[in-house]
Design a protein around this motif. Sequence first.
Motif, mmCIF file in Angstrom:
data_model
loop_
_atom_site.group_PDB
_atom_site.id
_atom_site.type_symbol
_atom_site.label_atom_id
_atom_site.label_comp_id
_atom_site.label_asym_id
_atom_site.label_seq_id
_atom_site.Cartn_x
_atom_site.Cartn_y
_atom_site.Cartn_z
ATOM 1 N N ALA A 12 1.194 -1.166 0.134
ATOM 2 C CA ALA A 12 0.264 -0.394 -0.162
ATOM 3 C C ALA A 12 1.063 1.448 0.167
ATOM 4 N N HIS A 13 0.532 2.640 -0.688
ATOM 5 C CA HIS A 13 1.311 3.421 -0.648
ATOM 6 C C HIS A 13 0.790 4.637 -1.412
ATOM 7 N N ILE A 47 -7.211 6.390 4.229
ATOM 8 C CA ILE A 47 -6.733 5.552 4.121
ATOM 9 C C ILE A 47 -6.462 4.630 5.578
ATOM 10 N N THR A 51 -6.098 0.250 3.567
ATOM 11 C CA THR A 51 -4.948 -0.402 3.923
ATOM 12 C C THR A 51 -5.160 -1.360 4.347
ATOM 13 N N LYS A 52 -6.291 -1.712 6.091
ATOM 14 C CA LYS A 52 -6.390 -2.657 6.531
ATOM 15 C C LYS A 52 -6.927 -4.293 5.825
ATOM 16 N N LYS A 55 -4.315 -5.383 3.719
ATOM 17 C CA LYS A 55 -4.037 -5.719 4.530
ATOM 18 C C LYS A 55 -4.296 -7.695 4.152
ATOM 19 N N PHE A 67 3.535 -0.862 3.861
ATOM 20 C CA PHE A 67 2.611 0.231 3.701
ATOM 21 C C PHE A 67 3.563 1.472 3.769
ATOM 22 N N LEU A 282 -5.020 6.275 -3.228
ATOM 23 C CA LEU A 282 -4.457 4.952 -2.516
ATOM 24 C C LEU A 282 -3.930 4.006 -3.767
ATOM 25 N N LYS A 284 -2.681 0.478 -4.347
ATOM 26 C CA LYS A 284 -2.597 -1.508 -3.703
ATOM 27 C C LYS A 284 -1.943 -1.913 -4.704
#
Length: 580
Positions: A12-13, A47, A51-52, A55, A67, A282, A284
């Motif tokens: 994730a970035h 975000i 992100t969670k 993952k 991340f 985000l 991915k």
Amino acid sequence: MPNVTPITLSIAHINDTHSHFEPTPISLAVKGLEDRVYANVGGFARIASVTKSFKQETQNDADGFLFLHAGDCFQGTLYYSLFKGEVNATLLNMLNLDAMALGNHELDLGNAAVSKFLDQITFPFLAGNWDVSKELPNKAFPVKGKAPLLAYDPDLKIASVLTKEFGGKKVAIFSVALDKMADIAMPDPDTPFVSSKETIINTVKYIHEEIGTPHIILLSHLGYDQDLKMAEEVEGLSVIVGGHSHVLQGDFSNLGLGDMGPYGRQINDTLVVQAGCHSLALGKLTVTLDGNGKVTAHSGGNFLMLGRSLAMDASLDQNLPDETFQKAKGYLLEQPNVIHCRGDEGIKQVIAERYRPAVDKLKSDVVTNLPARLRHIRVPDEKGGSQIAPLVCEAMIYSARERGYEVDFAIHNAGGVRVSLENGKLTAAEVAGRLLPFAIDLILYKPTGLQVMQALEGAINNATNNGVEGTGDGSFPYTAGLRYTYECCKPKGQRITQLEYQTLGGTWKTVELEKIYVAVSSAYTSQGKEGYDSLKCMSELPCSIYVTLADSFIEFARTKDTLLAPEENLLTYLPCQSND
């Protein structure tokens, strides 16, 4: 280095978040609707949630999860104007980053701001071509020796490397930023930046030989074009996660936001990704690297994060008619590059309780009234120059004199002023959040008349590419207490043909080239950036008056029942006549 086991990573970035912690109203095109609709997009709470989820979704398909933030979290909104790096540290910690790169805006206020930030963060802060080894030991806020900082190693001539291990498989991560950081930011003179390319080459070789892994991620704040160049010219990089240039990779024409090409640009064996800016999207990424660190497969994309609200205007106060709302909602739900989600409640609570009240107070704080629109333009055109930048200079002089300093004049670069101002009430939020969003101190300095003349010409030469390869028109100088004429067609070094300053009594006198004057400018301009080179060497060290651009303008505007355009035009800009 022997061939090692392949690895699949989920990454994730984000990059260039610039203190956009809350969702931002963005207009989106909806197929079948004539008018665009507005949605609140992005923000740190979303975000965190996305992100969670990412993952969890990929834990069975990937060997590891990362991340990453590719730099530039400072500046940008009222949150930074009010709280500087403290709010960024708090909320970035809550995102549970694996690493973040240093960006140029982290150094807008010198090393001290970064030092304070390093004291507060709980994640590695990568700055692989920043040599802090010779930083002077007597500073109040040094960066050298701070635990989160992974800086340049001058002995090995490499970036310090962060190593992550997933099931016995190692991944090496390091970062570089712009070589010419001193040209666009303000790192302390004793902490220079070295060549990013040489650092990358040396570090890749070190990772192969000493760490023993070919799986290498470069966290870059060089800009997209430079990232592509590094991918083409340097062997051994697996993935470049980039920032600085705000490129939102992917086709967002379905939302009326354009097409920047496919997400994930592979050059040779290296994949380059970047995720826009301002916490809107985000990235991915799922990527597989073979035993030599080469990309063999990748998937993913940049995703805009939306909530439930849609409206007719950017204020989000005008609700869509129900039929239009349902049609827009249905369309957006079908788009593959949109994620509808609820934000993380913990982050929302911290923002709401700890930070938003001060921001809301600024939004209701009216500092003056504008009876007419005030126009801002960088380089003067047929209608004239900026009406706002000279007022910013007047404010600088006011703030300096209020603090007991005897100031002759002020100079400010046009790029430091960001918008025109419409008539009506002017709030502190408008000043600090939009007009002068860069939280930069005012600096007192003592140039000679010759240095002032050279700075004005150099800045205009730079802004107009007149005999030099400039860095942009933001360097064009505006003044208060100082008036000048610039003639483009004169020989270089002779283009300032009139230069006068205003005495306290109001009379204008010719600037004497050998005489020393007292001037005030932003820290950016006073340090000789972008054509103002002659200001780099003063007879005395410049000093801060400990007030920012925005705060100065606010206190100046409060003294006016109405704020009007300057009565006198202090500059005459004479461009060369075209032969057409």
